[in-house]
Design a protein around this motif. Structure first.
Motif, PDB file in Angstrom:
ATOM      1  N   PRO A  13      29.429  15.562   7.673  1.00  0.00           N
ATOM      2  CA  PRO A  13      28.378  14.801   7.024  1.00  0.00           C
ATOM      3  C   PRO A  13      28.426  14.989   5.511  1.00  0.00           C
ATOM      4  CG  PRO A  13      27.474  16.764   8.088  1.00  0.00           C
ATOM      5  CD  PRO A  13      28.905  16.652   8.517  1.00  0.00           C
ATOM      6  N   THR A  14      28.047  13.957   4.793  1.00  0.00           N
ATOM      7  CA  THR A  14      28.020  14.050   3.338  1.00  0.00           C
ATOM      8  C   THR A  14      26.843  14.907   2.892  1.00  0.00           C
ATOM      9  OG1 THR A  14      26.750  12.000   3.240  1.00  0.00           O
ATOM     10  CG2 THR A  14      29.127  11.821   3.020  1.00  0.00           C
ATOM     11  N   THR A  15      26.974  15.481   1.694  1.00  0.00           N
ATOM     12  CA  THR A  15      25.958  16.399   1.178  1.00  0.00           C
ATOM     13  C   THR A  15      25.481  15.922  -0.191  1.00  0.00           C
ATOM     14  OG1 THR A  15      27.565  17.790   0.026  1.00  0.00           O
ATOM     15  CG2 THR A  15      27.121  18.292   2.357  1.00  0.00           C
ATOM     16  N   SER A  64      23.975  16.194 -11.812  1.00  0.00           N
ATOM     17  CA  SER A  64      23.754  17.488 -11.182  1.00  0.00           C
ATOM     18  C   SER A  64      23.188  17.318  -9.771  1.00  0.00           C
ATOM     19  CB  SER A  64      22.785  18.322 -12.016  1.00  0.00           C
ATOM     20  OG  SER A  64      21.484  17.756 -11.966  1.00  0.00           O
ATOM     21  N   VAL A  65      23.371  18.348  -8.953  1.00  0.00           N
ATOM     22  CA  VAL A  65      22.798  18.339  -7.606  1.00  0.00           C
ATOM     23  C   VAL A  65      21.276  18.249  -7.694  1.00  0.00           C
ATOM     24  CG1 VAL A  65      22.502  19.688  -5.482  1.00  0.00           C
ATOM     25  CG2 VAL A  65      24.739  19.597  -6.606  1.00  0.00           C
ATOM     26  N   LYS A  66      20.688  18.888  -8.686  1.00  0.00           N
ATOM     27  CA  LYS A  66      19.238  18.856  -8.862  1.00  0.00           C
ATOM     28  C   LYS A  66      18.755  17.432  -9.109  1.00  0.00           C
ATOM     29  CE  LYS A  66      15.066  20.408  -9.581  1.00  0.00           C
ATOM     30  NZ  LYS A  66      14.218  20.851  -8.431  1.00  0.00           N
ATOM     31  N   THR A  67      19.502  16.666  -9.906  1.00  0.00           N
ATOM     32  CA  THR A  67      19.118  15.275 -10.174  1.00  0.00           C
ATOM     33  C   THR A  67      19.158  14.447  -8.890  1.00  0.00           C
ATOM     34  OG1 THR A  67      19.897  15.362 -12.456  1.00  0.00           O
ATOM     35  CG2 THR A  67      19.702  13.184 -11.443  1.00  0.00           C
ATOM     36  N   VAL A  68      20.199  14.631  -8.101  1.00  0.00           N
ATOM     37  CA  VAL A  68      20.283  13.920  -6.817  1.00  0.00           C
ATOM     38  C   VAL A  68      19.110  14.301  -5.933  1.00  0.00           C
ATOM     39  CG1 VAL A  68      21.643  13.574  -4.727  1.00  0.00           C
ATOM     40  CG2 VAL A  68      22.788  13.761  -6.940  1.00  0.00           C
ATOM     41  N   SER A  69      18.789  15.587  -5.870  1.00  0.00           N
ATOM     42  CA  SER A  69      17.666  16.052  -5.060  1.00  0.00           C
ATOM     43  C   SER A  69      16.357  15.411  -5.511  1.00  0.00           C
ATOM     44  CB  SER A  69      17.567  17.574  -5.133  1.00  0.00           C
ATOM     45  OG  SER A  69      16.440  18.037  -4.413  1.00  0.00           O
ATOM     46  N   ILE A 107      28.406   6.250  -0.570  1.00  0.00           N
ATOM     47  CA  ILE A 107      28.953   7.366   0.202  1.00  0.00           C
ATOM     48  C   ILE A 107      28.315   7.490   1.583  1.00  0.00           C
ATOM     49  CG2 ILE A 107      27.401   9.275  -0.427  1.00  0.00           C
ATOM     50  CD1 ILE A 107      29.907  10.899  -1.108  1.00  0.00           C
ATOM     51  N   GLY A 108      27.207   6.755   1.792  1.00  0.00           N
ATOM     52  CA  GLY A 108      26.544   6.795   3.083  1.00  0.00           C
ATOM     53  C   GLY A 108      25.774   8.071   3.334  1.00  0.00           C
ATOM     54  N   TYR A 109      25.252   8.681   2.268  1.00  0.00           N
ATOM     55  CA  TYR A 109      24.512   9.927   2.419  1.00  0.00           C
ATOM     56  C   TYR A 109      23.190   9.701   3.140  1.00  0.00           C
ATOM     57  CZ  TYR A 109      21.554  13.915   1.252  1.00  0.00           C
ATOM     58  OH  TYR A 109      20.696  14.987   1.317  1.00  0.00           O
ATOM     59  N   ARG A 110      22.868  10.565   4.092  1.00  0.00           N
ATOM     60  CA  ARG A 110      21.581  10.546   4.777  1.00  0.00           C
ATOM     61  C   ARG A 110      21.017  11.958   4.762  1.00  0.00           C
ATOM     62  NH1 ARG A 110      22.307   6.256   3.702  1.00  0.00           N
ATOM     63  NH2 ARG A 110      22.340   4.345   4.955  1.00  0.00           N
ATOM     64  N   PRO A 111      19.802  12.125   4.228  1.00  0.00           N
ATOM     65  CA  PRO A 111      19.225  13.479   4.128  1.00  0.00           C
ATOM     66  C   PRO A 111      19.004  14.108   5.493  1.00  0.00           C
ATOM     67  CG  PRO A 111      17.987  11.875   2.802  1.00  0.00           C
ATOM     68  CD  PRO A 111      18.915  11.097   3.672  1.00  0.00           C
ATOM     69  N   ASN A 112      19.012  15.419   5.530  1.00  0.00           N
ATOM     70  CA  ASN A 112      18.624  16.169   6.722  1.00  0.00           C
ATOM     71  C   ASN A 112      17.101  16.173   6.772  1.00  0.00           C
ATOM     72  OD1 ASN A 112      17.828  18.204   8.550  1.00  0.00           O
ATOM     73  ND2 ASN A 112      19.769  19.286   8.266  1.00  0.00           N
ATOM     74  N   ALA A 167      16.022   3.058   1.657  1.00  0.00           N
ATOM     75  CA  ALA A 167      17.212   3.864   1.952  1.00  0.00           C
ATOM     76  C   ALA A 167      17.824   4.419   0.680  1.00  0.00           C
ATOM     77  CB  ALA A 167      18.228   3.027   2.717  1.00  0.00           C
ATOM     78  N   GLY A 168      17.772   3.635  -0.398  1.00  0.00           N
ATOM     79  CA  GLY A 168      18.311   4.098  -1.667  1.00  0.00           C
ATOM     80  C   GLY A 168      17.553   5.272  -2.251  1.00  0.00           C
ATOM     81  N   ARG A 169      16.334   5.498  -1.750  1.00  0.00           N
ATOM     82  CA  ARG A 169      15.536   6.636  -2.212  1.00  0.00           C
ATOM     83  C   ARG A 169      15.373   7.694  -1.129  1.00  0.00           C
ATOM     84  NH1 ARG A 169      12.434   5.867  -6.952  1.00  0.00           N
ATOM     85  NH2 ARG A 169      12.836   3.853  -7.920  1.00  0.00           N
ATOM     86  N   GLY A 170      16.207   7.587  -0.078  1.00  0.00           N
ATOM     87  CA  GLY A 170      16.200   8.614   0.952  1.00  0.00           C
ATOM     88  C   GLY A 170      15.107   8.479   1.987  1.00  0.00           C
ATOM     89  N   TYR A 171      14.521   7.291   2.117  1.00  0.00           N
ATOM     90  CA  TYR A 171      13.450   7.074   3.092  1.00  0.00           C
ATOM     91  C   TYR A 171      13.896   6.103   4.176  1.00  0.00           C
ATOM     92  CZ  TYR A 171       9.757   9.386   0.405  1.00  0.00           C
ATOM     93  OH  TYR A 171       8.982  10.315  -0.231  1.00  0.00           O
ATOM     94  N   ARG A 172      13.320   6.270   5.342  1.00  0.00           N
ATOM     95  CA  ARG A 172      13.419   5.284   6.404  1.00  0.00           C
ATOM     96  C   ARG A 172      12.087   4.562   6.534  1.00  0.00           C
ATOM     97  NH1 ARG A 172      16.705   8.309  11.339  1.00  0.00           N
ATOM     98  NH2 ARG A 172      18.678   8.607  10.209  1.00  0.00           N
ATOM     99  N   VAL A 173      12.121   3.381   7.160  1.00  0.00           N
ATOM    100  CA  VAL A 173      10.917   2.541   7.251  1.00  0.00           C
ATOM    101  C   VAL A 173      10.656   2.193   8.706  1.00  0.00           C
ATOM    102  CG1 VAL A 173       9.852   0.351   6.587  1.00  0.00           C
ATOM    103  CG2 VAL A 173      11.324   1.572   4.959  1.00  0.00           C
TER     104      VAL A 173
END
Length: 337
Positions: free
Chosen positions: A2-4, A15-20, A44-49, A87-93
Motif C-alpha cells: 500500500p502507498t504511504t 514534507s510528510v507533515k504537509t501531506v498529513s 498515486i492512489g493513496y488511501r489513508p488508514n 477523495a482528494g482530501r482523504g475523505y469518503r462520502v
C-alpha cells in the motif's frame, strides 16, 4: 504494497507533515500546496488508514451528502463531483437520501458515523444535523447561520428573464419552489421581478407560482395552472430544471407548442435538459466548483467548528437551447441569442 504518506510526499516534493495536514483536513495549507498534494494523492492512489486515523484523531474520515429521495436532475452529477473532491482530501462520502416533503422530512443523524454533512439546499434542517458540522449546497439557509456554496439565484433568474425578453416574450411567468428562506421574497422570484422591471414590465396577475417542491410533478401541476389562465403566459422561468421538465410535459399535454407558443427555461444545467425535446434552455451552475468549494468548507468547518459562516458564490452560465428559440412575426423560429 500500500502507498504511504511518504510516497505522496516524494511525488509532490513536499514534507510528510504537509501531506498529513492536507489529508487530515487542516485548513492552514496554501491553496497551491494543497493542489499539489491532492494531485499526488490522486495520481498515486493513496488511501489513508482510516482505522488508525479514527483512533488517533477521533475522526472517521467520512462525510454525508444529504439529498432528496426523489431522483431530481443533476443530483447524480453533483454526488460524483463531491465524491471526487472529498477523495482528494482523504475523505469518503456516504449519500443519504431523505424525504424532501417539508411537512414530513426530519433530518437527523446520518446512518453511519461521519465527521460532517453536506446538505442539498431546500431540504429543511436545523443549523446542524445531529450536532455535526454542516455546509449547504444551493440556496442560503434561513438566518444565514451556516456555510453555503451555490450560485446567486437572484442573478441567475434575472439572467434567464432577460434572455426571454430578448427573444420577444413579454408575458413571462415564474415557477419557484421550496421555502423562501430568510428573504421576504425568494431570490429567484426577486431576480425574475428585477428582470421584468428593467424592461418596464411587471408580473401579470396569476403568473407567479410557488410549487411545494422541485419535483417534476410539482412543475407539471404549476404549469397546468398557468396554461389554464385566460391570459396565458408566453414564457416561463423555472427555478430548477426539474420544474422546467414538468412544465414541458404540461405544455405537451395541453397542446401548447414549445417554443412557438411557450418558451421554457430552467436553472441547474442538468444533463437531463439536453435530452428533452425540445432541448431545455437552462442557467448552468459550475458543479465541479460547487463540489470542490463545499468539501473545502466542510473540512475547514470540521477543523474550526466555531468560525464565522462563509458564503461562497459559484459562477453560472446561461445555455440557450431550442426551448427558448425566438420567433419572428411570420412564426418562423430563429436561434436564441
Amino acid at each position: 504494497m500500500p502507498t504511504t504518506l511518504r510516497d505522496v510526499a516524494q511525488l509532490a516534493q513536499v514534507s510528510v507533515k504537509t501531506v498529513s495536514n492536507v489529508v487530515n483536513g487542516y485548513p492552514h495549507v496554501s491553496a497551491g500546496m494543497r493542489r499539489r498534494v491532492e494531485a499526488a494523492v490522486e495520481a498515486i492512489g493513496y488511501r489513508p488508514n482510516r482505522s488508525a486515523r479514527t483512533l488517533r484523531t477521533g475522526r472517521t474520515g467520512m462525510l454525508a451528502l444529504i439529498v432528496p429521495a426523489a431522483d431530481l436532475p443533476g443530483i447524480g452529477g453533483l454526488a460524483r463531483a463531491v465524491v471526487r473532491a472529498a477523495a482528494g482530501r482523504g475523505y469518503r462520502v456516504v449519500v443519504n437520501p431523505v424525504d424532501s416533503d417539508p411537512a414530513r422530512a426530519a433530518i437527523a443523524n446520518p446512518p453511519l458515523p461521519v465527521d460532517g454533512c453536506l446538505l442539498l439546499a431546500d431540504l429543511p434542517a436545523a443549523p446542524g444535523v445531529g450536532g455535526l458540522p454542516l455546509v449547504r449546497l444551493g440556496r442560503p439557509a434561513p438566518g444565514g447561520h451556516v456555510d453555503r456554496v451555490g450560485i446567486d439565484h437572484a442573478r441567475a433568474s434575472r439572467d434567464a428573464t432577460v434572455h426571454l425578453l430578448g427573444t420577444g416574450r413579454r408575458r413571462i411567468a415564474a415557477i419557484d419552489a421550496g421555502p423562501g428562506g430568510p428573504f421576504p421574497t425568494p431570490p429567484g422570484i426577486q431576480g425574475y421581478a428585477d428582470g421584468l422591471r428593467a424592461a418596464g414590465l411587471a408580473p401579470l396577475p396569476g403568473h407567479l407560482l410557488q410549487a411545494p417542491s422541485h419535483q417534476r410533478a410539482d412543475g407539471y401541476r404549476a404549469a397546468r395552472t398557468l396554461l389554464a389562465q385566460h391570459l396565458r403566459p408566453d414564457a416561463v422561468v423555472c427555478a430548477s430544471d426539474a420544474l422546467a421538465v414538468g412544465t414541458l410535459c404540461a405544455a405537451f399535454d395541453a397542446g401548447v407548442r414549445v417554443p412557438e407558443d411557450l418558451a421554457v427555461i430552467g436553472v441547474g444545467g442538468s444533463e437531463e435538459g439536453r435530452w428533452t425535446r425540445p432541448a431545455l434552455s437552462t442557467v448552468s451552475a459550475d458543479t465541479g466548483f460547487i463540489a470542490r468549494q463545499a468539501v473545502a468548507r466542510i473540512v475547514a468547518r470540521i477543523a474550526e467548528p466555531h468560525a464565522a459562516p462563509v458564503d461562497v458564490v459559484a459562477p453560472h452560465t446561461l445555455l440557450p437551447r431550442a426551448s427558448t428559440r425566438r420567433a419572428d412575426r411570420s412564426g418562423m423560429l430563429h436561434a436564441s441569442r
